[in-house]
Design a protein around this motif. Structure first.
Motif, PDB file in Angstrom:
ATOM      1  N   ASP A  53      -1.262  15.953  16.989  1.00 42.33           N
ATOM      2  CA  ASP A  53      -0.140  15.962  16.643  1.00 42.33           C
ATOM      3  C   ASP A  53       0.984  16.322  14.617  1.00 42.33           C
ATOM      4  O   ASP A  53       1.406  15.775  13.975  1.00 42.33           O
ATOM      5  N   GLY A  54      -0.482  16.583  14.101  1.00 39.09           N
ATOM      6  CA  GLY A  54      -0.470  16.476  12.977  1.00 39.09           C
ATOM      7  C   GLY A  54      -0.555  15.457  11.630  1.00 39.09           C
ATOM      8  O   GLY A  54      -0.339  15.806  10.818  1.00 39.09           O
ATOM      9  N   LEU A  78      -6.590  29.955  15.169  1.00 40.90           N
ATOM     10  CA  LEU A  78      -6.456  28.933  16.158  1.00 40.90           C
ATOM     11  C   LEU A  78      -6.555  27.425  14.726  1.00 40.90           C
ATOM     12  O   LEU A  78      -7.279  27.823  13.543  1.00 40.90           O
ATOM     13  N   LEU A  79      -6.443  26.341  15.267  1.00 42.73           N
ATOM     14  CA  LEU A  79      -7.041  24.650  14.392  1.00 42.73           C
ATOM     15  C   LEU A  79      -7.923  23.948  15.780  1.00 42.73           C
ATOM     16  O   LEU A  79      -6.792  23.600  16.869  1.00 42.73           O
ATOM     17  N   VAL A  80      -9.024  23.779  15.261  1.00 44.73           N
ATOM     18  CA  VAL A  80      -9.484  22.220  15.923  1.00 44.73           C
ATOM     19  C   VAL A  80      -9.150  20.649  15.241  1.00 44.73           C
ATOM     20  O   VAL A  80      -9.184  20.668  13.616  1.00 44.73           O
ATOM     21  N   ILE A  95      -8.071  21.942  20.341  1.00 43.43           N
ATOM     22  CA  ILE A  95      -7.397  23.281  19.619  1.00 43.43           C
ATOM     23  C   ILE A  95      -6.285  23.536  20.283  1.00 43.43           C
ATOM     24  O   ILE A  95      -6.162  23.142  21.343  1.00 43.43           O
ATOM     25  N   HIS A  96      -5.934  23.814  19.317  1.00 45.25           N
ATOM     26  CA  HIS A  96      -4.172  24.767  19.102  1.00 45.25           C
ATOM     27  C   HIS A  96      -4.714  26.246  18.547  1.00 45.25           C
ATOM     28  O   HIS A  96      -5.122  25.982  18.497  1.00 45.25           O
ATOM     29  N   SER A  97      -3.649  26.764  19.422  1.00 44.35           N
ATOM     30  CA  SER A  97      -4.149  28.417  19.369  1.00 44.35           C
ATOM     31  C   SER A  97      -2.469  29.268  18.811  1.00 44.35           C
ATOM     32  O   SER A  97      -1.898  28.397  19.378  1.00 44.35           O
ATOM     33  N   VAL A  98      -2.034  29.881  18.339  1.00 44.03           N
ATOM     34  CA  VAL A  98      -0.901  29.688  17.709  1.00 44.03           C
ATOM     35  C   VAL A  98      -0.345  31.141  19.190  1.00 44.03           C
ATOM     36  O   VAL A  98       0.823  30.473  19.108  1.00 44.03           O
ATOM     37  N   GLY A 112       2.074  22.965  17.011  1.00 40.36           N
ATOM     38  CA  GLY A 112       0.413  22.350  17.239  1.00 40.36           C
ATOM     39  C   GLY A 112      -0.312  22.429  15.757  1.00 40.36           C
ATOM     40  O   GLY A 112      -0.662  21.827  14.640  1.00 40.36           O
ATOM     41  N   VAL A 113       0.068  24.053  14.759  1.00 40.16           N
ATOM     42  CA  VAL A 113      -0.804  24.168  14.045  1.00 40.16           C
ATOM     43  C   VAL A 113      -0.616  23.807  12.962  1.00 40.16           C
ATOM     44  O   VAL A 113      -0.831  23.631  11.783  1.00 40.16           O
TER      45      VAL A 113
END
Length: 113
Positions: A53-54, A78-80, A95-98, A112-113
């Protein structure tokens, strides 16, 4: 996540090398086919570096650099994150994906990104 860790380690000249523990998915026939994930035990002091959540929870910059690397290396798709573990051995990333597709219920998409 581990494939990105390998590329991250190859891209940066650092004495620290990150890795993710292997995970297995098992169906337990003796428990009505329940599905579980299993990882090896990691001995040592467990630290959560960032969450899904950042929030950044430590001053260690390597996990943050890795998360940013995954964003750039994936061409911002995406962002791990949710980087946690013992020393530079990590477990249970998110993993968050766009597009918000795949990667389980924790994938918060672009938010999430």
């Amino acid at each position: 996540a581990d494939a990105y860790a390998i590329r991250f380690n190859e891209s940066y000249n650092s004495t620290r090398k990150i890795r993710f523990v292997p995970v297995s998915v098992l169906r337990l026939s003796e428990r009505s086919g329940q599905i579980v994930s299993v990882e090896p035990f990691i001995a040592g002091r467990y630290v959560k570096h960032n969450d899904n959540d950042g929030h950044v929870d430590t001053d260690d910059l390597l996990p943050q650099a890795f998360s940013h690397f995954t964003w750039e290396e994936s061409r911002r798709k995406l962002l791990v994150c949710d980087i946690q573990g013992v020393d530079d051995c990590y477990t249970d990333p998110q993993i968050h994906s766009v597009d918000g597709e795949g990667f389980g219920t924790g994938n918060m998409g672009i938010n999430g990104v």
